[in-house]
Design an enzyme around this catalytic site. Structure first.
Site, PDB file in Angstrom:
ATOM      1  CE1 TYR A  78     -15.214  35.837 141.736  1.00 10.59           C
ATOM      2  CE2 TYR A  78     -13.738  35.704 143.623  1.00 10.59           C
ATOM      3  CZ  TYR A  78     -14.725  35.135 142.827  1.00 10.59           C
ATOM      4  OH  TYR A  78     -15.202  33.877 143.119  1.00 10.59           O
ATOM      5  CG  ASP A 126      -9.753  28.456 139.800  1.00  9.02           C
ATOM      6  OD1 ASP A 126      -9.002  27.540 140.168  1.00  9.02           O
ATOM      7  OD2 ASP A 126     -10.926  28.588 140.200  1.00  9.02           O
TER       8      ASP A 126
HETATM    9  N1  APR Z   1      -0.685  34.335 135.449  1.00  6.04           N
HETATM   10  C1  APR Z   1      -0.701  35.456 136.206  1.00  6.04           C
HETATM   11  N2  APR Z   1      -1.783  36.247 136.310  1.00  6.04           N
HETATM   12  C2  APR Z   1      -2.889  35.899 135.608  1.00  6.04           C
HETATM   13  C3  APR Z   1      -2.950  34.739 134.788  1.00  6.04           C
HETATM   14  C4  APR Z   1      -1.790  33.946 134.736  1.00  6.04           C
HETATM   15  N3  APR Z   1      -1.727  32.830 133.982  1.00  6.04           N
HETATM   16  N4  APR Z   1      -4.191  34.673 134.242  1.00  6.04           N
HETATM   17  C5  APR Z   1      -4.874  35.756 134.678  1.00  6.04           C
HETATM   18  N5  APR Z   1      -4.088  36.501 135.477  1.00  6.04           N
HETATM   19  C6  APR Z   1      -4.385  37.762 136.211  1.00  6.04           C
HETATM   20  C7  APR Z   1      -5.601  38.561 135.767  1.00  6.04           C
HETATM   21  O1  APR Z   1      -5.229  39.425 134.702  1.00  6.04           O
HETATM   22  C8  APR Z   1      -5.929  39.338 137.038  1.00  6.04           C
HETATM   23  O2  APR Z   1      -5.110  40.507 137.147  1.00  6.04           O
HETATM   24  O3  APR Z   1      -4.686  37.415 137.563  1.00  6.04           O
HETATM   25  C9  APR Z   1      -5.534  38.389 138.166  1.00  6.04           C
HETATM   26  C10 APR Z   1      -6.671  37.687 138.873  1.00  6.04           C
HETATM   27  O4  APR Z   1      -7.678  37.374 137.920  1.00  6.04           O
HETATM   28  P1  APR Z   1      -8.649  36.109 138.003  1.00  6.04           P
HETATM   29  O5  APR Z   1      -7.917  34.869 137.695  1.00  6.04           O
HETATM   30  O6  APR Z   1      -9.863  36.423 137.208  1.00  6.04           O
HETATM   31  O7  APR Z   1      -9.025  36.034 139.596  1.00  6.04           O
HETATM   32  P2  APR Z   1     -10.127  36.821 140.476  1.00  6.04           P
HETATM   33  O8  APR Z   1     -10.363  38.198 140.006  1.00  6.04           O
HETATM   34  O9  APR Z   1      -9.667  36.614 141.900  1.00  6.04           O
HETATM   35  O10 APR Z   1     -11.472  36.035 140.224  1.00  6.04           O
HETATM   36  C11 APR Z   1     -11.650  34.742 140.719  1.00  6.04           C
HETATM   37  O11 APR Z   1     -12.379  33.858 138.631  1.00  6.04           O
HETATM   38  O12 APR Z   1     -11.528  32.106 137.390  1.00  6.04           O
HETATM   39  C12 APR Z   1     -12.468  32.468 138.313  1.00  6.04           C
HETATM   40  O13 APR Z   1     -12.727  30.472 139.605  1.00  6.04           O
HETATM   41  C13 APR Z   1     -12.247  31.791 139.652  1.00  6.04           C
HETATM   42  O14 APR Z   1     -14.459  32.439 140.303  1.00  6.04           O
HETATM   43  C14 APR Z   1     -13.080  32.691 140.505  1.00  6.04           C
HETATM   44  C15 APR Z   1     -12.785  34.063 139.975  1.00  6.04           C
END
Ligand code: APR
Length: 179
Positions: A129, A40
């Site tokens: 999450y 995000d």
């Molecule tokens: N590109 C690809 N994958 C990524 C990147 C990136 N730039 N950054 C992180 N990831 C990976 C993480 O390692 C994880 O495996 O994406 C996956 C999802 O992680 P998160 O971004 O933390 O998403 P999620 O677990 O769905 O949590 C969502 O996190 O940032 C907040 O606003 C968002 O509250 C929401 C929560």
């Protein structure tokens, strides 16, 4: 690694989702669409203020878990961003698998509505999450495979995995689908 389902390609790569050149990039958002860390934060930084301006104007009430909403993509190399809200992992008995599947299903339906032929997904819910990566890989790939077989669109779905561990988990499941 690539697997073909009819005329559709399902691909997994290790990389950064902000760098993808596709019709739609999927964001792992929260239900307030308030921005955050992980995918995000990276997407909002790379895209510029367009994403936040549009989500505030178009979806002031946010987006429920398991659903998704579309905005344009600002400075990203894409036409759209689909903001989906994955479930928070609570042990797996609170409907998390269905909610996670619903995220992918809704994004693929949005892709169809917006005539997108290529979509890049992160591993939704597997960061902040807390969804276990092996279970997420299995649910996520299963629902995408089903959609591609049933609808034969979009032409390309790419999972962009951030590390070797996540890539390995997805590769093991995808390999088992080709057996
Ligand atoms: N590109 C690809 N994958 C990524 C990147 C990136 N730039 N950054 C992180 N990831 C990976 C993480 O390692 C994880 O495996 O994406 C996956 C999802 O992680 P998160 O971004 O933390 O998403 P999620 O677990 O769905 O949590 C969502 O996190 O940032 C907040 O606003 C968002 O509250 C929401 C929560």
């Amino acid at each position: 690694m690539v697997v073909q389902f009819g005329k559709c390609r399902l691909e997994i790569v290790q990389g950064d989702i902000t760098q993808q050149k596709v019709d739609a990039i999927v964001n792992a958002a929260n239900s307030a669409l308030a921005g955050g860390g992980g995918v995000d934060g990276a997407l909002h930084r790379a895209a510029g203020p367009t994403l936040m301006n549009e989500t505030r104007a178009l979806y002031p009430e946010g987006c429920p878990t398991g659903s998704a909403v579309a905005t344009t993509a600002g400075r990203l190399n894409a036409k759209y961003v689909f903001h989906t809200v994955g479930p928070v992992w609570k042990g797996g008995t609170s409907g998390e698998p269905d909610q996670l599947a619903s995220c992918y299903q809704t994004c693929l339906e949005l892709a169809r509505e917006h005539s997108c032929q290529s979509v890049a997904f992160p591993a939704v819910s597997t960061g902040v999450y807390g969804y276990p990566i092996d279970l997420a890989a299995s649910s996520s790939l299963k629902i995408v495979r089903r959609f591609l077989i049933d609808h034969q669109t979009p032409e390309l779905v790419r999972f962009v995995l951030f590390g070797e561990g996540a890539y390995g988990a997805f590769a093991r499941v995808l390999e088992s689908m080709t057996e």
